[in-house]
Design an enzyme around this catalytic site. Structure first.
Site, PDB file in Angstrom:
ATOM      1  N   GLY A 189       0.863  -1.184   0.000  1.00 15.46           N
ATOM      2  CA  GLY A 189       0.000   0.000   0.000  1.00 15.46           C
ATOM      3  C   GLY A 189       0.893   1.224   0.000  1.00 15.46           C
ATOM      4  O   GLY A 189       1.922   1.255  -0.668  1.00 15.46           O
TER       5      GLY A 189
ATOM      6  N   ARG B 195       2.799  -4.413  12.302  1.00 12.92           N
ATOM      7  CA  ARG B 195       2.346  -4.646  13.665  1.00 12.92           C
ATOM      8  C   ARG B 195       2.937  -5.977  14.151  1.00 12.92           C
ATOM      9  O   ARG B 195       3.022  -6.936  13.376  1.00 12.92           O
ATOM     10  CB  ARG B 195       0.817  -4.727  13.740  1.00 12.92           C
ATOM     11  CG  ARG B 195       0.085  -3.380  13.677  1.00 12.92           C
ATOM     12  CD  ARG B 195       0.290  -2.526  14.924  1.00 12.92           C
ATOM     13  NE  ARG B 195      -0.416  -1.259  14.850  1.00 12.92           N
ATOM     14  CZ  ARG B 195       0.091  -0.116  14.399  1.00 12.92           C
ATOM     15  NH1 ARG B 195       1.337  -0.065  13.943  1.00 12.92           N
ATOM     16  NH2 ARG B 195      -0.636   0.991  14.388  1.00 12.92           N
TER      17      ARG B 195
ATOM     18  N   GLU C 275       3.753  -5.646  22.646  1.00 12.40           N
ATOM     19  CA  GLU C 275       4.346  -4.345  22.902  1.00 12.40           C
ATOM     20  C   GLU C 275       3.797  -3.684  24.171  1.00 12.40           C
ATOM     21  O   GLU C 275       2.584  -3.723  24.360  1.00 12.40           O
ATOM     22  CB  GLU C 275       4.020  -3.442  21.696  1.00 12.40           C
ATOM     23  CG  GLU C 275       5.178  -2.694  21.167  1.00 12.40           C
ATOM     24  CD  GLU C 275       4.855  -2.074  19.825  1.00 12.40           C
ATOM     25  OE1 GLU C 275       4.872  -2.811  18.820  1.00 12.40           O
ATOM     26  OE2 GLU C 275       4.573  -0.889  19.784  1.00 12.40           O
TER      27      GLU C 275
ATOM     28  N   HIS D 240       9.425   0.950  18.107  1.00 13.07           N
ATOM     29  CA  HIS D 240       8.245   1.458  17.386  1.00 13.07           C
ATOM     30  C   HIS D 240       8.400   2.958  17.056  1.00 13.07           C
ATOM     31  O   HIS D 240       7.620   3.787  17.531  1.00 13.07           O
ATOM     32  CB  HIS D 240       6.953   1.217  18.186  1.00 13.07           C
ATOM     33  CG  HIS D 240       5.725   1.187  17.301  1.00 13.07           C
ATOM     34  ND1 HIS D 240       4.613   0.421  17.580  1.00 13.07           N
ATOM     35  CD2 HIS D 240       5.446   1.845  16.136  1.00 13.07           C
ATOM     36  CE1 HIS D 240       3.703   0.614  16.629  1.00 13.07           C
ATOM     37  NE2 HIS D 240       4.192   1.474  15.746  1.00 13.07           N
TER      38      HIS D 240
HETATM   39  P1  NAP Z   1      -2.240   0.875   3.356  1.00 15.88           P
HETATM   40  O1  NAP Z   1      -1.896   1.942   2.366  1.00 15.88           O
HETATM   41  O2  NAP Z   1      -3.690   0.630   3.661  1.00 15.88           O
HETATM   42  O3  NAP Z   1      -1.562  -0.485   2.865  1.00 15.88           O
HETATM   43  C1  NAP Z   1      -1.885  -1.715   3.365  1.00 15.88           C
HETATM   44  C2  NAP Z   1      -1.702  -2.747   2.260  1.00 15.88           C
HETATM   45  O4  NAP Z   1      -1.938  -4.046   2.802  1.00 15.88           O
HETATM   46  C3  NAP Z   1      -2.675  -2.591   1.091  1.00 15.88           C
HETATM   47  O5  NAP Z   1      -1.930  -2.577  -0.093  1.00 15.88           O
HETATM   48  C4  NAP Z   1      -3.569  -3.817   1.158  1.00 15.88           C
HETATM   49  O6  NAP Z   1      -3.893  -4.231  -0.150  1.00 15.88           O
HETATM   50  C5  NAP Z   1      -2.700  -4.824   1.878  1.00 15.88           C
HETATM   51  N1  NAP Z   1      -3.457  -5.814   2.660  1.00 15.88           N
HETATM   52  C6  NAP Z   1      -4.437  -5.597   3.565  1.00 15.88           C
HETATM   53  N2  NAP Z   1      -4.868  -6.753   4.079  1.00 15.88           N
HETATM   54  C7  NAP Z   1      -4.143  -7.733   3.471  1.00 15.88           C
HETATM   55  C8  NAP Z   1      -4.132  -9.149   3.578  1.00 15.88           C
HETATM   56  N3  NAP Z   1      -4.981  -9.789   4.394  1.00 15.88           N
HETATM   57  N4  NAP Z   1      -3.242  -9.822   2.836  1.00 15.88           N
HETATM   58  C9  NAP Z   1      -2.405  -9.178   1.984  1.00 15.88           C
HETATM   59  N5  NAP Z   1      -2.389  -7.850   1.827  1.00 15.88           N
HETATM   60  C10 NAP Z   1      -3.238  -7.136   2.584  1.00 15.88           C
HETATM   61  O7  NAP Z   1      -1.559   1.170   4.761  1.00 15.88           O
HETATM   62  P2  NAP Z   1      -0.180   1.967   5.074  1.00 15.88           P
HETATM   63  O8  NAP Z   1      -0.462   3.396   5.266  1.00 15.88           O
HETATM   64  O9  NAP Z   1       0.837   1.536   4.076  1.00 15.88           O
HETATM   65  O10 NAP Z   1       0.141   1.341   6.526  1.00 15.88           O
HETATM   66  C11 NAP Z   1       0.328  -0.048   6.683  1.00 15.88           C
HETATM   67  C12 NAP Z   1       0.442  -0.423   8.140  1.00 15.88           C
HETATM   68  O11 NAP Z   1       1.705  -0.006   8.659  1.00 15.88           O
HETATM   69  C13 NAP Z   1      -0.557   0.253   9.097  1.00 15.88           C
HETATM   70  O12 NAP Z   1      -1.786  -0.452   9.127  1.00 15.88           O
HETATM   71  C14 NAP Z   1       0.149   0.229  10.431  1.00 15.88           C
HETATM   72  O13 NAP Z   1      -0.228  -0.911  11.180  1.00 15.88           O
HETATM   73  C15 NAP Z   1       1.626   0.128  10.065  1.00 15.88           C
HETATM   74  N6  NAP Z   1       2.395   1.347  10.433  1.00 15.88           N
HETATM   75  C16 NAP Z   1       3.424   1.235  11.329  1.00 15.88           C
HETATM   76  C17 NAP Z   1       4.200   2.337  11.643  1.00 15.88           C
HETATM   77  C18 NAP Z   1       5.331   2.241  12.616  1.00 15.88           C
HETATM   78  O14 NAP Z   1       5.568   3.188  13.344  1.00 15.88           O
HETATM   79  N7  NAP Z   1       6.070   1.157  12.654  1.00 15.88           N
HETATM   80  C19 NAP Z   1       3.910   3.581  11.064  1.00 15.88           C
HETATM   81  C20 NAP Z   1       2.857   3.649  10.159  1.00 15.88           C
HETATM   82  C21 NAP Z   1       2.110   2.529   9.845  1.00 15.88           C
HETATM   83  P3  NAP Z   1      -5.252  -5.075  -0.444  1.00 15.88           P
HETATM   84  O15 NAP Z   1      -6.374  -4.277   0.156  1.00 15.88           O
HETATM   85  O16 NAP Z   1      -5.291  -5.199  -1.924  1.00 15.88           O
HETATM   86  O17 NAP Z   1      -5.069  -6.383   0.227  1.00 15.88           O
HETATM   87  C1  GLV Z   2       2.100   3.574  13.648  1.00 13.95           C
HETATM   88  O1  GLV Z   2       2.396   2.476  13.993  1.00 13.95           O
HETATM   89  C2  GLV Z   2       0.888   3.902  12.951  1.00 13.95           C
HETATM   90  O2  GLV Z   2       0.051   3.021  12.703  1.00 13.95           O
HETATM   91  O3  GLV Z   2       0.728   5.098  12.626  1.00 13.95           O
END
Ligand code: NAP
Ligand code: GLV
Ligand code: GLV
Length: 319
Positions: free
Chosen positions: A155, A238, A267, A285
């Protein structure tokens, strides 16, 4: 009468000031994570909640917020919020997508190169006074140039990592989502594959799916067994997406080369076994933790909340 808002931890001024100009704002006074009982106590009488990804906004908390109209999370992930309970009460839920994409992809990139070239391990070794000179076999790692990067969940963040890795290291990009993204494939030359193929063919596997019932323990023993012996696993998504005990076993047995982690299953608890392993890079994190990004997140979370409370459609509504 002005709206009442509760914030579970002090956030950057860019958001706080916006809220204070337009609402009655209470900020949790302690510099620690609020407990569930305290949250239930403090949410009473509040029209809006601005929460963190680590706050348990479950059905009990939502039930206690009898005036609540909006839950604005200071994060893009919202797996800590009971959406069904919020929806049943007509409470809007908003998040902060997009503004943290590059910062989080940068941390995934940093974990990838740190794990591949043993950056953290060798830094700690030098600091302990052991460096006695250049040596042909000192801290040998793996090249990234020309290798294959497998993105699970391409994504916003997954695609940003693909772009950075392809640009910096000329990496070949495989990805797996539930649905194909033809625009990404054309722009990036990324190849859509099933999960098994991605695990078998990638030198680096990086996780970017949201935590859902479907993605819980997506990377279990079965998945780890499919990965290459020289493979690196990166998780900035996550913690519970990986079966942490299975990962520890795989790293101990050197069935994969290394893991770079920003998130953990329980966590803030990080298993002693992960800490003791030399082939892990462990961050607390900090995916979105740049000053610029956190400022933007604070403003976005504040605007989302004010929009709902003042009767406008918020820019980033989850439900
Ligand atoms: P996003 O744009 O919604 O991307 C998520 C991707 O996952 C989409 O391409 C989606 O495509 C795919 N997906 C969803 N469910 C799936 C499944 N069951 N199997 C395979 N693919 C799947 O979200 P983002 O903004 O990139 O953020 C992603 C995640 O990163 C967040 O939800 C959050 O938990 C994490 N995050 C962590 C931090 C940190 O501090 N470490 C910071 C920001 C975000 P499809 O719908 O086509 O499956
Ligand atoms: C961080 O983990 C976020 O989901 O923004
Ligand atoms: C290493 O420092 C080299 O010159 O090859």
């Amino acid at each position: 009468m002005s709206h009442k808002i509760f914030i579970t931890r002090s956030i950057p001024d860019t958001g706080l000031q916006l809220l204070r100009e337009r609402a009655e704002v209470a900020v949790y006074e302690e510099d620690r994570q609020i407990g569930k009982a305290e949250l239930i106590d403090r949410i009473q009488g509040m029209d809006g909640l601005l929460c963190l990804l680590s706050d348990p906004v479950d059905a009990d908390v939502i039930a206690a917020g009898e005036c609540l109209r909006c839950i604005s999370t200071y994060a893009v992930g919202y797996n800590n919020i009971d959406l069904d309970a919020a929806e049943a009460r007509g409470i809007a839920v908003t998040n902060t997508p997009g503004v943290l994409t590059e910062a989080t992809a940068d941390i995934a990139f940093a974990l990838m190169i740190s794990a591949a070239r043993r950056i953290v391990e060798s830094d700690a070794w030098l600091r302990s006074g052991k460096f006695e000179g250049w040596a042909p076999k000192l801290f040998l790692g793996h090249d990234l140039s020309g290798k294959t990067l497998g993105i699970i969940g391409a994504g916003r963040i997954g695609q940003a990592l693909a772009r950075k890795a392809a640009g910096a290291f000329d990496m070949r990009v495989l990805y797996h989502n539930r649905s194909r993204d033809m625009e990404f494939e054309t722009r990036q030359g990324a190849l859509y594959v099933d999960l098994d193929t991605l695990l078998r063919e990638s030198d680096v596997v990086s996780l970017h799916v949201p935590l859902t019932p479907e993605t819980h323990h997506l990377i279990d023993k079965h998945a780890l067994d499919r990965m290459r012996g020289n493979a690196i696993l990166v998780n900035t998504a996550r913690g519970p997406i990986i079966d942490e005990q299975a990962l520890i076993a795989a790293l101990r047995a050197k069935r994969i080369f290394a893991a770079g982690l920003d998130v953990y299953e329980e966590e803030p608890a990080v298993p002693e076994a992960l800490i003791a392993l030399p082939n892990t890079v462990l961050l607390p994190h900090i995916g979105s933790a740049s000053i610029e990004t956190r400022d933007k997140m604070a403003e976005m979370a504040a605007r989302n909340l004010l929009d709902v409370l003042e009767g406008r459609e918020p820019a980033h509504r989850v439900i």
